[in-house]
Design an enzyme around this catalytic site. Structure first.
Site, mmCIF file in Angstrom:
data_model
loop_
_atom_site.group_PDB
_atom_site.id
_atom_site.type_symbol
_atom_site.label_atom_id
_atom_site.label_comp_id
_atom_site.label_asym_id
_atom_site.label_seq_id
_atom_site.Cartn_x
_atom_site.Cartn_y
_atom_site.Cartn_z
ATOM 1 N N LYS A 252 -2.880 -9.807 5.262
ATOM 2 C CA LYS A 252 -2.875 -9.476 3.755
ATOM 3 C C LYS A 252 -1.588 -8.480 3.614
ATOM 4 C CE LYS A 252 -7.453 -9.754 1.939
ATOM 5 N NZ LYS A 252 -8.110 -10.105 3.310
ATOM 6 N N PHE A 253 -0.702 -8.483 4.690
ATOM 7 C CA PHE A 253 0.563 -7.907 4.446
ATOM 8 C C PHE A 253 0.410 -6.211 4.062
ATOM 9 C CE2 PHE A 253 1.056 -12.287 3.428
ATOM 10 C CZ PHE A 253 0.847 -12.859 4.883
ATOM 11 N N CYS A 254 -0.605 -5.845 4.195
ATOM 12 C CA CYS A 254 -0.762 -4.327 3.540
ATOM 13 C C CYS A 254 -0.473 -4.447 1.912
ATOM 14 C CB CYS A 254 0.057 -3.188 4.080
ATOM 15 S SG CYS A 254 0.012 -2.852 5.912
ATOM 16 N N ALA A 255 -0.822 -5.594 1.409
ATOM 17 C CA ALA A 255 -1.108 -5.663 0.125
ATOM 18 C C ALA A 255 -2.316 -6.301 -0.418
ATOM 19 C CB ALA A 255 0.483 -6.353 -0.368
ATOM 20 N N HIS B 137 1.117 -1.304 -0.008
ATOM 21 C CA HIS B 137 0.045 0.153 0.019
ATOM 22 C C HIS B 137 0.907 1.233 0.023
ATOM 23 C CE1 HIS B 137 -3.566 -2.549 1.949
ATOM 24 N NE2 HIS B 137 -3.233 -2.715 0.525
#
Ligand code: PLP
Length: 429
Positions: free
Chosen positions: A377-380, A141
């Site tokens: 979601k690992f900022c993705a 992100h």
């Protein structure tokens, strides 16, 4: 001692000096290697930190550099006192070290930021009016979201498709354009074809920003050789958790862009009119900067360069291969990958376990085995949804998400084996 003496005692280094030291030093230790954590039943076990991609532990030479700088810690850029001048010299030397570390051009700006997110946002604020950004949906992100006007590209099926899609998108855009791409995915660890993407960008008169947050802790990066325009990364992922990151790259947009923070240091003079600095560094570093963070970041760059990459990469590849083949041997465990098993990657593996949410797996690993991993979601979000084939699901709800194990300096075979056996135990329950 005169000012001159202080500054000449820490000479500037050039990009050419970024080459690995002829005799490399042993891999440095990390702090906390002997950390013990409680597991169920009250027992203490050695912590298996497999969450380096989120934040890596502090390297010993980084801690030593910060400790050494503290007694003379003082204000930078404005004080006449000796300690102030020494601290200023150390801060400016940190810039040279970072420049050399990424092989930047001599005239590239090196701006200290808080982290990668801060660096991408800084650049976003400096883009010429009307700039269109081209960005893949695979981005973190931090590199996906800051842009005012962007064209988003679907995750490409293979690396050549990434180049083709960028080519087609850039060809269709008039006016200033910027291609934004990660060098190594924070979800799969896979390496992106940044040299080819830089070539395509330049062919269309565009610039390229490379998000190197997950690359620089694992591989050497040479901005000049790759012909990149900007790179951004974070100290806390580079074994320097003292709150600094960096944006390196071409000066012109940064010299003309709106000052990132408005305040002392960014101005030459304030009267009825305000005269802002044109030099990108003071222009975008208003207020008292994070001196210790910059010193820490530079110390990490120095330590990695002195160690040399050959040994670091060899050990990482040995451990990550062991981890991946161990996980692959467990029924119901699926590794996430965009470009297949054989595509080169850094020390990051994301996976799912049939019958368990990622949150459940991560909690069991922590509470029963003393293993730290990341889940979510690992900022993705768009990328993880694509890999999982899901259409929805929140970041932290434990569903539609994956477990991520990541390694680096200080990771051991025992940590990797413990994770594999813990997942195997869980599946067999
Ligand atoms: C590829 C990538 N880019 C950007 C970021 C953002 O880094 P920071 O949180 O230090 O700003 C991360 C963090 O996970 C990342 O992995």
């Amino acid at each position: 001692m005169s000012t001159l003496t202080i500054f000449s005692s820490v000479p500037a280094r050039t990009a050419a000096e970024a080459a690995p030291a002829p005799t490399s030093r042993p891999i440095p230790a990390v702090l906390g290697a002997d950390l013990e954590v409680p597991v169920k039943g009250g027992r203490l076990v050695g912590y298996a930190n497999l969450d380096y991609a989120a934040s890596a532990p502090c390297l010993e030479p980084v801690s030593a550099a910060v400790t050494a700088a503290l007694p003379a810690y003082s204000s930078v850029h404005r004080g006449a006192g000796y300690a102030s001048q020494l601290t200023t010299a150390r801060y400016e030397q940190a810039r040279h070290t970072v420049r050399a570390f990424v092989g930047a051009r001599p005239d590239d700006a090196v701006i200290f930021t808080r982290n990668t997110t801060d660096a991408t946002n800084l650049l976003a604020g400096c883009l010429p009016e009307g700039t269109t950004t081209v960005v893949f949906d695979t981005e973190h992100h931090a590199s996906l979201l800051p842009w005012q006007k962007s064209v988003r590209l679907a995750p490409p099926a293979f690396p050549g498709e990434a180049v083709r899609a960028a080519d087609a998108a850039l060809a269709g855009i008039d006016g200033p354009k910027l291609l934004v791409v990660t060098a190594a995915s924070n979800v799969t660890g896979e390496l992106w074809p940044i040299a080819a993407l830089a070539h395509v960008a330049h062919r269309h008169g565009a610039r390229i920003l490379v998000d190197a947050a997950q690359l620089v802790p694992h591989r050497r990066l040479n901005l000049t050789a790759l012909d990149l325009d900007y790179v951004a990364f974070s100290g806390h992922k580079l074994y320097a958790p003292f709150g600094a990151g960096v944006l390196v790259g071409r000066r012109d947009w940064l010299a003309e862009g709106e000052p990132y923070l408005k305040g002392g240091g960014a101005v030459r003079s304030v009267g009825d009119d305000i005269e802002w600095h044109e030099d990108p560094e003071p222009r975008h570093e208003a207020g008292t900067p994070n001196v210790l963070g910059a010193i820490a970041l530079a110390a990490a760059c120095d330590a990695l360069t002195a160690t040399g990459w050959t040994e670091l990469v060899r050990e990482e590849e040995r451990l990550i291969a062991r981890l991946r083949s161990g996980l692959a041997s467990i029924e119901g465990v699926r590794e996430l990958s965009l470009w297949g098993d054989d595509h080169p990657r850094v020390g990051i593996v994301s996976f799912t376990v049939d019958g368990y949410s990622a949150r459940e797996v991560a909690e069991v690993l922590s509470s029963e085995y003393g293993i730290g991993v990341r889940d979510g979601k690992f900022c993705a979000h768009p990328f993880v949804r694509h890999l999982l084939g899901e259409t929805d699901g929140g970041c932290e709800d434990g569903t539609a998400s994956a477990v991520r194990a990541s390694i680096g300096i200080g990771s051991t075979q025992e940590h990797v084996d413990r994770l594999v056996e813990a997942v195997r135990d869980l599946v067999n329950r």
